[in-house]
Design a protein around this motif. Structure first.
Motif, mmCIF file in Angstrom:
data_model
loop_
_atom_site.group_PDB
_atom_site.id
_atom_site.type_symbol
_atom_site.label_atom_id
_atom_site.label_comp_id
_atom_site.label_asym_id
_atom_site.label_seq_id
_atom_site.Cartn_x
_atom_site.Cartn_y
_atom_site.Cartn_z
ATOM 1 N N ILE A 781 0.848 -1.193 0.000
ATOM 2 C CA ILE A 781 0.000 0.000 0.000
ATOM 3 C C ILE A 781 0.877 1.234 0.000
ATOM 4 N N ASP A 782 0.505 2.222 -0.803
ATOM 5 C CA ASP A 782 1.179 3.509 -0.807
ATOM 6 C C ASP A 782 0.725 4.290 0.420
ATOM 7 N N SER A 785 -1.126 7.910 -0.351
ATOM 8 C CA SER A 785 -2.468 7.971 -0.930
ATOM 9 C C SER A 785 -3.391 6.882 -0.419
ATOM 10 N N SER A 787 -3.581 3.956 -1.730
ATOM 11 C CA SER A 787 -3.930 3.088 -2.851
ATOM 12 C C SER A 787 -3.152 1.783 -2.769
ATOM 13 N N GLU A 788 -3.794 0.738 -3.248
ATOM 14 C CA GLU A 788 -3.183 -0.581 -3.237
ATOM 15 C C GLU A 788 -2.347 -0.770 -4.494
#
Length: 984
Positions: A781-782, A785, A787-788
């Protein structure tokens, strides 16, 4: 005693006093000049006499009804004279003023307000010589100087016999004074003219005085700035500007060699290199005349450039530029209007309103061209005679429309005209005696651009669609298609959307009819109806009905692989009630039309549901438990009554006690499945039971944990998770061999089904179970952000008892563990994405199913997809490779294609290849397709399309085909809705 030598001084003093009084009493004249404002007769000073200055006169204009003060306030005239120093030079000979007043014939602009206005033409009469300008600098346009804007002292009102002096250059005693400067004049919005002389005399004197004002005048006014080398005339009646004349008013700018402006009517005439600009619209020509306020006027020998954004729809939110021409629906949004482009809606239970996201209609459209004459009939109404029209950038005339008459209606965003020819690369390619097209790509009634193509089964295909804009929420498209090998196929597509019962409903009807197919030697027809409705009282419903004349209809007449492979046509109607909040009920009636396109692969018709009633209820916080109930009654019917029929009743209550913490959870669950069958068999020799009961308790425990840690991959920081999960299931065994199979099959084994209670889809079989499912997943994961980036997962099921429940003719499991599952999805490299899935038989050490796909997407318009699929256990075994993509060859030319090959059938399933050339304002697409419709039959099709940006598309469109068959395909020069070549 007399003193003769004092007469001249006394006379001079008297004349100066009278002149001062007269000048101060006359309204609307020059103010704050840098030269002395008072001019004295040279004879009074004993100097040689000069010719008397006679003011320019203009015949009186027709009386204009005064506007009430509430709608248009009365404003005082204003002049700002701002001289600019000129280089010192010898004054040129002074031409006669009569030559200046000689003007060409003036054409009156016909408007509702000025239809009775007399033709304006200055009277030609002998006048004194005016000072001729020496070589002057360019005009300077500026805001009024506040230093010159001090209020003037109000003078006593002049008598009725007083004559207003004209604003004109005066004589200078020497050459330096004779040189005139460029002048800028600032005028407020024109004031109403009194209807009668009595009313004018009775008016207060204050408005008649000269009042300097800034550009920001009273509310509702529009200050006018006039600049030129020479300006003359009567301020509140007529001003004549010559040599580099320029007029500014809010967002309007007009330049010309010579200009005449009438402030009362806010009307202007320009001659010689006239150029008018309002915001981004630019019109230029040899001569123009226009009322600036309402924009009624004309241009001669003109060229134009028009930029207009799409007109906003009140209450609607438009999507981004990258939005597709589809609309989405959202809970709590508002219904605004009908279709602006083909739309698809998804309505959730209980949803009562719709919201449009209309990104299909995009950004600003730009059009340009030339015309022998342009008539302006308001701000958004333009008529052109002997005109050309194109959306290409200036300097590029790759395509244009030449027409005898053209009407651009930007209020309704429709262009229309007659006697039109479309020219492409200098060659006329299409002629229309009358035509109509959409401005800014809005829908309208009329003939759409024809399309044509070819196929091996139907021959040459030509379609001339007609679009009928019935209402803002209703439309229809008629599509007659000529098939040279088969005949004339009539198609109709009808769409509607409306509000009723506190909610909305929408639907689509598609009907086709081909009389006397010359190839099949029979009539062919097809019907597809979809209808969805949501009421405000909690009820919702849907209808989906599909039927065709024969089993070969899609394989013969369709180019879509999803249709050619379709064998079960759904015929369904359902009603749902969700007003209870925690429970919902659904009534469903369902049937199928079974097609048999391939005799070598017969299809078994499914049971009809006549009807099926389902009840779902759930209380997620009922005394610290999560309680749920599922109930369903189904009546299974065979159309031919050749096999068993019956009614099935299923009830399954369950209760769970979830225990959840931030790092782990445990959820025990207990339920019971109660099923009853009432059966009827054909014939009288039946020995099987007609009433069957099944009662099975179900117990499960679901648990999992989540671990996180910071991680660094390829020089970037990520958060990595580790998520183990255990799922235990226990269901006792019960013999179910006497239960017939109505709607049950073996479910697909994947990561979703591995945590399910039943390995069968449907209620006719429920497996026995004493098993544990173990799975492990990890995500990257980032942290910035959330996001995956990627996800990986493995899992396997461990059996503690033998499997004893199976479908008729199938064998039971012979091992103590399931196949091993593994999956991965995510971004592996910059712009490189991958998906993989594996089902591996550990006991036999063989791969039962495998698929892998990659996608390289470096930029828009650059795309490569590649995948391989292997599944020998499917109903139709699969072993295929699929490669597709879109890639530019050079700056404007790009290639598109797809190749799908089956190793089991040893032949390609589908081949697509084509080229797209994007020239900016036009695009050409040439695409070919070969499709294997059955194991023994294939069809080929060709698509050729010319798209003229923001105007029309000619030929058969391959866009839908490319978007369906090439994942991630991006449309070059994204087209909008079809324009029409017909009258509105």
């Amino acid at each position: 005693m007399t003193f003769p030598f004092r007469r001249k001084p006394l006379t001079l003093i008297f004349c100066c006093s009278v002149a001062s009084a007269l000048v101060g009493s006359l309204p609307g004249f020059a103010q704050a000049q840098t030269e002395p404002a008072l001019r004295v007769d040279p004879a009074l000073l004993g100097l040689p006499a000069a010719a008397p200055a006679v003011p320019l006169e203009r015949p009186p204009v027709a009386k204009v009804k005064s506007v009430p003060a509430a709608s248009k306030p009365e404003l005082t005239p204003l002049i700002e004279a701002q001289p600019v120093p000129a280089p010192t030079s010898t004054a040129e000979p002074l031409p006669a003023a009569a030559e200046v007043s000689k003007q060409p014939s003036v054409e009156t602009v016909a408007t509702p307000d000025t239809a009775s206005r007399q033709e304006v033409q200055p009277e030609v009469q002998p006048e004194p010589a005016l000072v001729q300008d020496a070589e002057q600098p360019l005009p300077v346009i500026s805001q009024p100087d506040q230093r010159l804007a001090e209020p003037l002292e109000e003078m006593p009102e002049a008598g009725a016999a007083d004559v207003r002096a004209s604003v004109a250059p005066t004589h200078a005693p020497d050459a330096a004074a004779a040189t005139m400067s460029t002048t800028t004049m600032s005028l407020p919005a024109p004031a109403p003219v009194p209807a009668t002389q009595a009313e004018a005399a009775a008016a207060p004197s204050a408005p008649e005085s000269v009042r300097p004002q800034s550009a920001e005048t009273e509310a509702g006014s529009q200050a006018t700035f006039l600049s030129a080398q020479r300006i003359s005339g009567i301020v509140d009646r007529e001003l004549i500007a010559q040599d580099n004349a320029e007029l500014r008013q809010l967002d309007k700018v007009l330049t010309a060699d010579r200009m005449t402006y009438w402030p009362v009517d806010d009307e202007v005439e320009a001659v010689g290199s006239a150029r008018f600009q309002q915001r981004d619209d630019v019109v230029s020509g040899t001569r123009m005349r226009m009322r600036l306020e309402d924009q009624f006027g004309f241009f001669d020998d003109a060229s134009y450039l028009v930029k207009r954004p799409p007109r906003p729809v009140a209450g609607a939110e438009s999507g981004g530029a990258g939005a597709h021409d589809q609309a989405s629906t959202e809970l709590g949004s508002e219904f605004t209007s009908g279709f602006a482009a083909p739309r698809f809606y998804g309505v959730a239970p209980g949803q009562t309103t719709l919201k449009y996201r209309d990104g299909a209609n995009g950004g600003t459209t730009e059009a340009r061209g030339t015309a022998q004459r342009i008539d302006f009939e308001g701000e958004n109404q333009i008529r052109l005679n002997s005109a050309t029209y194109t959306t290409c950038k200036p300097g590029n005339d790759d395509w244009y429309l030449s027409t005898a008459a053209l009407h651009l209606d930007y209020d309704n965003e429709v262009g229309s005209g007659n006697d039109a020819t479309v020219h492409f690369l200098g060659v006329p390619i299409l002629y229309a005696p009358w035509f109509s097209f959409s401005l800014n790509n809005q829908r309208k009634s009329g003939f759409l651009t024809p399309s044509y193509g070819s196929s091996s089964d139907s021959g040459f295909e030509f379609t001339l669609p007609y679009y009928w804009n019935i209402a803002p929420n209703m439309d229809a498209t008629f599509e007659p298609t000529l098939l040279t090998k088969r005949g004339l196929l009539m198609g109709t597509d009808f769409r509607y959307l409306n509000a009723a019962y506190g909610g909305t409903y929408f639907g689509n009807l598609r009907a086709e009819y081909l009389p006397n197919d010359r190839v099949a030697d029979r009539d062919r027809w097809g019907v597809a109806l979809t209808h969805s409705q949501v009421a405000g009282n909690g009820f919702s419903g849907a209808v989906n009905y599909n039927r065709v004349s024969d089993s070969d209809y899609y394989t013969d007449l369709s180019s879509e692989i999803t249709q050619t492979s379709e064998t079960q046509l759904l015929q369904q109607g359902l009603v749902t009630y969700s007003g209870g909040g925690w429970w919902t009920a659904t009534a469903n009636v369902q049937s199928f039309q079974t097609l048999q396109p391939d005799p070598q692969n017969p299809v078994t018709p499914p049971y009809q549901l006549m009807p099926q009633i389902t009840l779902n209820a759930r209380q997620p916080d009922f005394y610290s438990t999560d309680s749920a109930f599922f109930g369903q009654y189904t009546d299974f019917v065979r159309p031919d009554a050749s096999t068993v029929e019956g009614q099935r009743t299923v009830m399954q209550p369950q209760i769970s006690i979830p225990y959840v913490t931030p790092g782990w959870y445990v959820t025990p669950r207990l339920g019971v499945n109660v099923t009853h069958y009432a059966l009827s068999y054909p014939g009288s020799a039946n020995v099987l039971p007609t009433s069957i009961n099944r009662n099975l308790p179900i117990f499960s425990v679901d648990s999992g944990m989540t671990f996180e840690r910071p991680s660094n991959w390829f020089g970037r920081d990520y958060t990595q998770t580790l998520e183990p999960r255990l799922y235990y299931l226990n269901i006792p065994y019960e013999d179910q061999n006497d239960i017939p199979i109505f709607d049950t099959a073996l479910a697909d084994f994947n990561f979703a089904q591995i945590f399910a209670d039943n390995q069968f889809s449907g209620w006719d079989r429920i497996n026995n179970a004493n098993q544990l499912t173990a799975a492990l997943s990890s995500r990257l994961i980032d942290p910035a952000s959330g996001s995956e980036i990627m996800r990986g997962m493995i899992g396997q099921r461990l059996y503690f008892t033998d499997d004893k429940v199976a479908l008729p003719g199938a064998t039971t499991r012979e091992w103590g563990r399931s196949d091993f599952l593994a999956g991965f999805t995510g971004q592996v490299l910059p712009r490189v994405y991958a998906d993989a899935a594996l089902q591996y038989d550990v006991d036999n050490q063989q791969t039962d199913r495998f698929s892998i796909g990659t996608r390289y997407f470096p930029a828009a318009g650059k795309l490569v997809n590649a995948s391989y699929s292997y599944n020998p256990q499917a109903v139709t075994p699969i072993k295929q490779v699929d490669i597709s993509g879109q890639w530019p060859i050079n700056g404007r030319l790009q290639a598109v294609g797809r190749y799908n090959y089956s190793f089991l059938q040893k032949q390609p399933i589908e081949i697509i290849g084509g080229l797209e050339y994007n020239a900016g304002c036009w695009v050409v697409r040439v695409v070919g397709q070969r499709l294997q419709t059955t194991e023994a039959d294939a069809t080929t099709r060709a698509f050729v399309q010319l798209e003229l940006s923001d105007f029309s598309r000619l030929g058969s469109s391959p866009i839908n085909l490319l978007q369906r068959r090439i994942p991630g395909y991006g449309v070059a020069n994204q087209p909008q809705t079809d324009s029409a070549l017909a009258e509105q």
